[in-house]
Motif scaffolding. Structure first.
Motif, PDB file in Angstrom:
ATOM      1  N   PRO A  62      -1.130  10.888  -6.052  1.00 14.47           N
ATOM      2  CA  PRO A  62      -0.064  11.198  -5.095  1.00 14.47           C
ATOM      3  C   PRO A  62       0.523  12.573  -5.338  1.00 14.47           C
ATOM      4  O   PRO A  62       0.881  12.921  -6.451  1.00 14.47           O
ATOM      5  N   LEU A  86       9.444   8.787   3.358  1.00 12.97           N
ATOM      6  CA  LEU A  86       8.664   8.019   2.395  1.00 12.97           C
ATOM      7  C   LEU A  86       9.578   7.163   1.525  1.00 12.97           C
ATOM      8  O   LEU A  86      10.627   7.626   1.056  1.00 12.97           O
ATOM      9  N   ASP A  88       8.026   4.294  -0.872  1.00  9.72           N
ATOM     10  CA  ASP A  88       7.285   4.136  -2.121  1.00  9.72           C
ATOM     11  C   ASP A  88       5.797   4.046  -1.816  1.00  9.72           C
ATOM     12  O   ASP A  88       5.383   3.756  -0.701  1.00  9.72           O
ATOM     13  N   GLN A  89       4.988   4.297  -2.843  1.00 14.01           N
ATOM     14  CA  GLN A  89       3.533   4.217  -2.688  1.00 14.01           C
ATOM     15  C   GLN A  89       3.094   2.781  -2.891  1.00 14.01           C
ATOM     16  O   GLN A  89       3.497   2.115  -3.839  1.00 14.01           O
ATOM     17  N   ALA A 149      -3.719   3.163  -3.005  1.00 15.15           N
ATOM     18  CA  ALA A 149      -4.456   4.421  -3.102  1.00 15.15           C
ATOM     19  C   ALA A 149      -5.936   4.126  -3.044  1.00 15.15           C
ATOM     20  O   ALA A 149      -6.399   3.073  -3.504  1.00 15.15           O
ATOM     21  N   VAL A 185      -3.765   8.042   0.241  1.00 17.03           N
ATOM     22  CA  VAL A 185      -2.719   7.280  -0.436  1.00 17.03           C
ATOM     23  C   VAL A 185      -1.899   6.590   0.646  1.00 17.03           C
ATOM     24  O   VAL A 185      -1.571   7.194   1.677  1.00 17.03           O
ATOM     25  N   TRP A 221       1.557   4.898   1.829  1.00 14.86           N
ATOM     26  CA  TRP A 221       2.980   4.887   1.553  1.00 14.86           C
ATOM     27  C   TRP A 221       3.687   3.921   2.507  1.00 14.86           C
ATOM     28  O   TRP A 221       3.307   3.791   3.679  1.00 14.86           O
ATOM     29  N   LYS A 256      -0.772   6.390   5.970  1.00 19.17           N
ATOM     30  CA  LYS A 256      -1.969   6.718   5.195  1.00 19.17           C
ATOM     31  C   LYS A 256      -2.066   8.241   5.148  1.00 19.17           C
ATOM     32  O   LYS A 256      -2.382   8.882   6.154  1.00 19.17           O
TER      33      LYS A 256
END
Length: 550
Positions: free
Chosen positions: A9, A23, A25-26, A29, A34, A36, A50
């Motif tokens: 990230p 954003l 949080d992630q 992946a 990645v 989010w 994405k």
């Protein structure tokens, strides 16, 4: 062939992309992007973003390809496909480009994670396979090939399976690798012809779905491989896959799964054919749902034959009153005449107008000769009978019937001279009259109603299952004559099934589900997925569902 390393990230929580998506949080992946969780500050909703790998986002050709495929995927509105909402690009002060696709945020578990506990029971695996096949059939109809159908790209949600990540999807017939010769996809799920650089085709997705179905049934892929070289070796040296060890698996499921894994693409079924086969093998989810979706059939009236019937030592009928009563019951004449109410003139419940369906081939309930007839031939006259003293109270009603009927002495060709029905107990005879010819054919002979779960209760309000059955009939009629598109019908049926199951099991309320159904109808009407006429019918049926007795 190139292997792409996982993306690290480069973004931080709180950053605002395209002045709209913040954003949070992630949440995932992969090799190219990645994922989010983000907040859409314009529409005030949580979505999934994405974000492409910086190296890919810097390539204008790749950005153009992803943008075009996002546009194509956004056209794919299907209950088992993750919805694509938007595509965006931002440029940082240092000149780096952030390219992202905005998608529906799902809540559930990846199929890949579910399979870590072992293979699924075959009914569950078949249902998942059918839902994914439906999604792929819709994509193929729009000319889109997914190219990466795997257990990691199927999410199990409360409304069923959802196919994820159309990010490397392409148009049918497009080249199947990039300019560097790297093949898109996950090796263990890639069709053999793709290793030779064949263009993307729907059959390649069907192969991948065959691998997925094999894995859900057995817990393993047919040709394990982590690299393209390992896949080539496995295909060359591996033994043909089999599903012989899956307990209780219907042969039709095993056959169609192995057809999906055929080396020759021409031998594979289409996604639509696969979905049809799998759905034919699916078990009903619950008895109530099975009842709700059963068709309503109206059985035609069949006029009973003339017969001499004896029960025990006393024949069933034989007098003019009883013969006329039999005709009256068959014709469904007004209440109050003999033979209409159960227990009068030897007519049991299920006979007469409402019970004509019990007759087949001219014989009651069995197709053989009428009881009391030695050779099965119809006799022109009925023999006199002995009256049971306890039933004398019925004589007056039986004798009154001839006076109510026309004095036509020519018997109609379509009706027998008498029409008694065999009763389960002693019949109720009448006495004191001679047999007379039957009356002229009635001007109306109503078709007996077939028993159905959709009949309204005395209070005038349907039960939940009855109202759901009526809504299902509207959906089925629209699907049959083209007034409702296939994917729209599937979406509405899934929503109806989930709502009925939740409310019947005490796990949900009727109001919110009815609101969702109405919203879907409104949305699909705007998308031209159904006609205005059917939208009106659906809305009326959904309103009745909302007023149903729970």
């Amino acid at each position: 062939m190139r292997q792409v390393r996982s993306v690290k990230p480069a973004l931080q929580p709180g950053r605002l992309l395209a002045t709209r998506y913040r954003l949070i949080d992630q949440i995932g992946a992969g090799g190219m992007s990645v994922i989010w969780r983000a907040h859409d500050e314009v529409l005030d909703r949580v979505v999934a973003l994405k974000v492409l790998a910086p190296s890919l986002a810097a390539d204008a050709r790749f950005r153009d390809m992803v943008r075009e495929e996002a546009r194509a995927a956004a056209q794919l509105v299907h209950p088992h496909v993750t919805s694509v909402h938007d595509y965006g690009e931002t440029v940082a002060p240092d000149g780096s480009i952030t390219s992202f696709v905005v998608m529906e945020l799902l809540s559930g578990e990846e199929l890949e994670s579910r399979l870590t506990e072992g293979p699924l029971p075959w009914p569950e695996a078949v249902e998942i396979g059918a839902q994914v096949a439906d999604a792929l059939a819709a994509a193929h109809r729009l000319g889109i090939v997914h190219r990466d159908v795997t257990t990691a790209n199927v999410m199990m949600t409360q409304v069923g399976a959802k196919v994820l990540d159309f990010g490397i999807a392409t148009r049918i017939g497009a080249p199947d690798d990039d300019e560097d010769g790297a093949t898109f996809g996950t090796p263990a799920y890639v069709a053999p012809e793709r290793l030779d650089g064949a263009p993307a085709q729907p059959a390649t997705d069907v192969y991948s779905l065959g691998v997925l179905l094999h894995e859900t049934l057995t817990g393993r892929v047919p040709y394990p491989a982590d690299t393209w070289e390992e896949l080539s070796s496995a295909l060359a040296d591996g033994t043909p896959p089999t599903l012989a060890g899956v307990p209780g698996l219907p042969p039709a499921v095993a056959q169609v799964c192995l057809r999906c894994l055929s080396r020759d693409p021409a031998d594979r079924p289409t996604a639509r054919q696969l979905a049809t086969v799998l759905r034919d093998q699916m078990l009903p989810a619950d008895p109530q749902a099975s009842t709700m979706l059963s068709p309503t059939v109206t059985l035609p009236a069949v006029e009973p034959p003339r017969a001499t019937v004896a029960v025990g030592s006393a024949p069933a009928t034989g007098t003019a009153g009883s013969a006329t009563a039999g005709v009256s019951a068959t014709a469904g004449v007004r209440p109050g005449t003999a033979g209409v109410e159960p227990g009068t003139a030897g007519v049991r419940p299920g006979s007469g107008a409402a019970g004509a369906r019990g007759w087949a081939g001219g014989a009651p309930d069995g197709g053989g000769p009428p009881p009391g007839s030695a050779d099965g031939r119809r006799k022109p006259l009925l023999r006199p009978v002995v009256v049971l003293p306890a039933l004398a109270v019925l004589i007056g009603a039986a004798l009154a019937v001839p006076a109510l009927l026309p004095d036509d002495t020519d018997p109609p060709a379509a009706l027998p001279t008498a029409g008694p029905t065999v009763s389960d107990g002693p019949s109720l005879p009448a006495e004191g009259a001679t047999e007379q010819p039957p009356a002229s054919p009635p001007t109306a002979s109503p078709t007996p109603p077939a028993p159905t779960a959709a009949a309204s209760p005395p209070g005038g309000t349907d039960t939940l299952i009855e109202a759901a059955n009526r809504l299902e009939e509207v959906i089925g009629a629209g699907l049959a004559d083209g007034g409702i598109r296939d994917d729209v019908a599937l979406d509405l049926r899934n929503e109806l099934r989930n709502l009925t199951r939740a409310v019947s099991g005490g796990e949900g309320e009727l109001g919110p589900g009815v609101a969702r159904l109405r919203e879907k109808v409104s949305t699909r009407l705007r998308e031209e997925g159904l006609s205005p006429a059917y939208a009106q019918q659906l809305d009326a049926a959904i309103a009745a569902l909302g007023a149903a007795q729970v």
